[in-house]
Design a protein around this motif. Structure first.
Motif, PDB file in Angstrom:
ATOM      1  N   GLY A   1     -14.588   3.870  -7.061  1.00 40.82           N
ATOM      2  CA  GLY A   1     -13.474   4.400  -7.845  1.00 40.82           C
ATOM      3  C   GLY A   1     -12.691   5.449  -7.080  1.00 40.82           C
ATOM      4  N   ARG A   2     -13.408   6.357  -6.429  1.00 39.69           N
ATOM      5  CA  ARG A   2     -12.743   7.396  -5.635  1.00 39.69           C
ATOM      6  C   ARG A   2     -11.899   6.782  -4.515  1.00 39.69           C
ATOM      7  NH1 ARG A   2     -14.287  12.742  -5.369  1.00 39.69           N
ATOM      8  NH2 ARG A   2     -13.889  12.717  -3.124  1.00 39.69           N
ATOM      9  N   LYS A   3     -12.493   5.832  -3.805  1.00 42.57           N
ATOM     10  CA  LYS A   3     -11.790   5.210  -2.685  1.00 42.57           C
ATOM     11  C   LYS A   3     -10.552   4.459  -3.159  1.00 42.57           C
ATOM     12  CE  LYS A   3     -11.414   3.797   1.631  1.00 42.57           C
ATOM     13  NZ  LYS A   3     -11.047   4.747   2.728  1.00 42.57           N
ATOM     14  N   ALA A   4     -10.686   3.734  -4.259  1.00 40.86           N
ATOM     15  CA  ALA A   4      -9.549   2.976  -4.788  1.00 40.86           C
ATOM     16  C   ALA A   4      -8.415   3.918  -5.204  1.00 40.86           C
ATOM     17  CB  ALA A   4      -9.996   2.122  -5.980  1.00 40.86           C
ATOM     18  N   ALA A   5      -8.766   5.029  -5.849  1.00 43.80           N
ATOM     19  CA  ALA A   5      -7.741   5.991  -6.273  1.00 43.80           C
ATOM     20  C   ALA A   5      -7.056   6.626  -5.070  1.00 43.80           C
ATOM     21  CB  ALA A   5      -8.371   7.065  -7.164  1.00 43.80           C
ATOM     22  N   GLU A   6      -7.827   6.966  -4.046  1.00 38.30           N
ATOM     23  CA  GLU A   6      -7.231   7.538  -2.830  1.00 38.30           C
ATOM     24  C   GLU A   6      -6.260   6.554  -2.197  1.00 38.30           C
ATOM     25  OE1 GLU A   6     -10.684   8.393  -0.532  1.00 38.30           O
ATOM     26  OE2 GLU A   6     -11.026  10.371  -1.435  1.00 38.30           O
ATOM     27  N   MET A   7      -6.658   5.294  -2.150  1.00 37.33           N
ATOM     28  CA  MET A   7      -5.799   4.263  -1.569  1.00 37.33           C
ATOM     29  C   MET A   7      -4.499   4.122  -2.357  1.00 37.33           C
ATOM     30  SD  MET A   7      -8.515   1.243  -0.670  1.00 37.33           S
ATOM     31  CE  MET A   7      -9.169   1.031   0.994  1.00 37.33           C
ATOM     32  N   LEU A   8      -4.627   4.083  -3.690  1.00 40.92           N
ATOM     33  CA  LEU A   8      -3.438   3.893  -4.522  1.00 40.92           C
ATOM     34  C   LEU A   8      -2.484   5.070  -4.382  1.00 40.92           C
ATOM     35  CD1 LEU A   8      -1.977   2.146  -6.606  1.00 40.92           C
ATOM     36  CD2 LEU A   8      -3.141   3.432  -8.400  1.00 40.92           C
ATOM     37  N   ILE A   9      -2.993   6.278  -4.422  1.00 41.82           N
ATOM     38  CA  ILE A   9      -2.127   7.452  -4.319  1.00 41.82           C
ATOM     39  C   ILE A   9      -1.468   7.512  -2.948  1.00 41.82           C
ATOM     40  CG2 ILE A   9      -2.116   9.988  -4.313  1.00 41.82           C
ATOM     41  CD1 ILE A   9      -4.275   9.822  -6.546  1.00 41.82           C
ATOM     42  N   SER A  10      -2.179   7.053  -1.920  1.00 41.75           N
ATOM     43  CA  SER A  10      -1.557   7.010  -0.583  1.00 41.75           C
ATOM     44  C   SER A  10      -0.378   6.038  -0.567  1.00 41.75           C
ATOM     45  CB  SER A  10      -2.586   6.629   0.486  1.00 41.75           C
ATOM     46  OG  SER A  10      -2.905   5.253   0.430  1.00 41.75           O
ATOM     47  N   LEU A  11      -0.497   4.907  -1.288  1.00 42.11           N
ATOM     48  CA  LEU A  11       0.622   3.965  -1.392  1.00 42.11           C
ATOM     49  C   LEU A  11       1.783   4.569  -2.167  1.00 42.11           C
ATOM     50  CD1 LEU A  11      -1.137   0.544  -2.206  1.00 42.11           C
ATOM     51  CD2 LEU A  11      -0.109   1.244  -0.031  1.00 42.11           C
ATOM     52  N   ILE A  12       1.446   5.226  -3.284  1.00 42.27           N
ATOM     53  CA  ILE A  12       2.477   5.821  -4.141  1.00 42.27           C
ATOM     54  C   ILE A  12       3.274   6.886  -3.376  1.00 42.27           C
ATOM     55  CG2 ILE A  12       2.840   7.299  -6.167  1.00 42.27           C
ATOM     56  CD1 ILE A  12       0.356   5.873  -7.409  1.00 42.27           C
ATOM     57  N   GLU A  13       2.568   7.698  -2.597  1.00 37.49           N
ATOM     58  CA  GLU A  13       3.205   8.857  -1.968  1.00 37.49           C
ATOM     59  C   GLU A  13       3.722   8.579  -0.563  1.00 37.49           C
ATOM     60  OE1 GLU A  13       0.497  12.157  -2.336  1.00 37.49           O
ATOM     61  OE2 GLU A  13       0.859  12.317  -4.496  1.00 37.49           O
ATOM     62  N   SER A  14       3.512   7.353  -0.063  1.00 39.36           N
ATOM     63  CA  SER A  14       3.996   7.025   1.275  1.00 39.36           C
ATOM     64  C   SER A  14       5.525   7.057   1.316  1.00 39.36           C
ATOM     65  CB  SER A  14       3.495   5.647   1.698  1.00 39.36           C
ATOM     66  OG  SER A  14       4.041   5.296   2.951  1.00 39.36           O
ATOM     67  N   LYS A  15       6.048   7.702   2.326  1.00 44.85           N
ATOM     68  CA  LYS A  15       7.509   7.803   2.463  1.00 44.85           C
ATOM     69  C   LYS A  15       8.117   6.566   3.134  1.00 44.85           C
ATOM     70  CE  LYS A  15       7.672  12.867   2.621  1.00 44.85           C
ATOM     71  NZ  LYS A  15       6.282  13.058   2.191  1.00 44.85           N
ATOM     72  N   TYR A  16       7.245   5.721   3.686  1.00 41.52           N
ATOM     73  CA  TYR A  16       7.711   4.531   4.384  1.00 41.52           C
ATOM     74  C   TYR A  16       6.958   3.316   3.865  1.00 41.52           C
ATOM     75  CZ  TYR A  16       9.189   8.268   7.518  1.00 41.52           C
ATOM     76  OH  TYR A  16       9.740   9.418   8.027  1.00 41.52           O
ATOM     77  N   PRO A  17       7.524   2.126   3.992  1.00 37.63           N
ATOM     78  CA  PRO A  17       6.814   0.910   3.557  1.00 37.63           C
ATOM     79  C   PRO A  17       5.477   0.772   4.294  1.00 37.63           C
ATOM     80  CG  PRO A  17       9.122   0.428   4.019  1.00 37.63           C
ATOM     81  CD  PRO A  17       8.876   1.826   4.500  1.00 37.63           C
ATOM     82  N   VAL A  18       4.422   0.471   3.543  1.00 36.03           N
ATOM     83  CA  VAL A  18       3.095   0.309   4.140  1.00 36.03           C
ATOM     84  C   VAL A  18       2.905  -1.153   4.534  1.00 36.03           C
ATOM     85  CG1 VAL A  18       0.609   0.551   3.779  1.00 36.03           C
ATOM     86  CG2 VAL A  18       2.196   2.202   2.738  1.00 36.03           C
ATOM     87  N   GLU A  19       2.556  -1.396   5.790  1.00 36.33           N
ATOM     88  CA  GLU A  19       2.431  -2.767   6.291  1.00 36.33           C
ATOM     89  C   GLU A  19       1.008  -3.110   6.733  1.00 36.33           C
ATOM     90  OE1 GLU A  19       5.384  -3.105   9.313  1.00 36.33           O
ATOM     91  OE2 GLU A  19       7.064  -3.122   7.894  1.00 36.33           O
ATOM     92  N   GLU A  20       0.156  -2.106   6.865  1.00 39.43           N
ATOM     93  CA  GLU A  20      -1.234  -2.347   7.244  1.00 39.43           C
ATOM     94  C   GLU A  20      -2.141  -1.933   6.098  1.00 39.43           C
ATOM     95  OE1 GLU A  20      -2.316  -0.602  10.922  1.00 39.43           O
ATOM     96  OE2 GLU A  20      -0.723  -1.598  12.060  1.00 39.43           O
TER      97      GLU A  20
END
Length: 335
Positions: A302-321
């Motif tokens: 759960g912790r890892k999934a939440a960290e991943m999601l928030i990193s996507l939400i807060e990314s200033k650039y499109p995530v490709e990897e």
């Protein structure tokens, strides 16, 4: 008259700029760890709460994430949700939880409802009935950040978190073999779920290692994931009515494990079968027959999934990897 503390008040008290305080509260990477600590400690001391309406208007974000699981009462998912919340709340996000009860139509309705409520992202573990993924593909194509956990979907390119299902199933099956069992049945989840094929592969590999023939008639799938009690009872009854009965059952999910044990008790077949399966519940230790359990690191998932999601939400650039994180299971023998 009540007047809530603002970011300006904190900035004045700490002799910092409002932008520095705002970034520190968000966990911004451009702010030093020391400054973050000072700001967060002070905010906690005065019980500061960010204004979600003002934030959403300013940043066009709701600071909320949606979580879709089959059942909150399931011990695995309740532990995973605790992990999700531990990260989300520390980052200033609220968590909205919905249940599918392993039904496809509920999953469609819940994901669309959450999207329409303008959640910033979605954490989802697929329902047992889901075979059509178009509702998730559409949301993903529309730009909604989505992270899958436990029951993942390979066809959507995004972050995913699961456990080492193959190894967990292998260890459980090998334990049954080493306990003297030769005819091991497998009670499996819905065939299309990612966890089903991975756990079945582990079960089959353990049989192969010990030169035990894989027999398709000893494998039964529960397409409703254990939510249909009759389906589980019929599967267990099928094993018990065989001319050459199994001497053990490997059960592939938390809910199926408790359903299997309940069915065995109902049919008064609790003494001559060894049971091993996936379960994060401590209750199974009290049941007869006892269950040797594969435990998933649910909280960490759960912790890892939440960290991943928030990193996507807060990314200033499109995530490709994207990353697929596979966390290790543990096995607890109940001899």
């Amino acid at each position: 008259m009540f007047k809530p503390v603002t970011i300006k008040d904190i900035a004045k008290a700490l002799n910092l700029s409002t932008s520095t305080v705002s970034r520190a509260l968000r966990g911004g990477y451009e702010i030093s760890e020391e400054t973050k600590r000072i700001v967060l400690d002070y905010a906690e001391k005065i019980n500061f709460q960010r204004n979600p309406i003002a934030l959403s208007l300013k940043e066009r974000r709701s600071y909320s994430i949606g979580v879709v699981v089959c059942e909150v009462a399931n011990q695995f998912f309740s532990q995973a949700i605790d992990g999700i919340e531990s990260i989300a709340y520390s980052k200033g996000y609220h968590v909205i939880i919905s249940q599918t009860h392993d039904k496809y139509n509920r999953e469609v309705i819940n994901t669309e409802h959450l999207a329409h409520r303008s959640v910033d992202g979605l954490l989802i573990s697929l329902s047992a009935e889901t075979k059509d993924y178009s509702h998730l593909v559409k949301l993903h194509q529309q730009g909604l950040p989505i992270v899958f956990f436990d029951r993942i979907l390979d066809s959507i390119q995004t972050h995913k978190v699961t456990s080492n299902n193959f190894k967990g199933a292998f260890n459980a099956t090998e334990y049954l073999i080493e306990s003297g069992c030769k005819r091991i049945a497998h009670l499996a989840n819905a065939a299309q779920l990612s966890i089903t094929s991975e756990r079945q592969s582990g079960y089959e590999e353990a049989l192969k290692k010990h030169n035990i023939e894989i027999k398709p008639e000893l494998i039964r799938y529960c397409q409703h994931g254990g939510s249909n009690v009759q389906e589980v009872e019929e599967a267990v009854r099928y094993f018990l009515d065989m001319d050459e009965k199994p001497d053990a059952i490997f059960v592939a999910s938390d809910r199926l494990s408790t359903g299997c044990l309940a069915a065995l008790k109902k049919y008064n077949k609790t003494e001559d079968l060894l049971i091993a399966g996936f379960s994060n519940s401590d209750v199974v230790e009290l049941l007869k027959p006892s269950l040797s359990a594969v435990r998933q690191p649910a909280f960490e998932m759960g912790r890892k999934a939440a960290e991943m999601l928030i990193s996507l939400i807060e990314s200033k650039y499109p995530v490709e990897e994207f990353e697929t994180a596979i966390l290790e299971t543990t096995f607890k023998k109940n001899d």
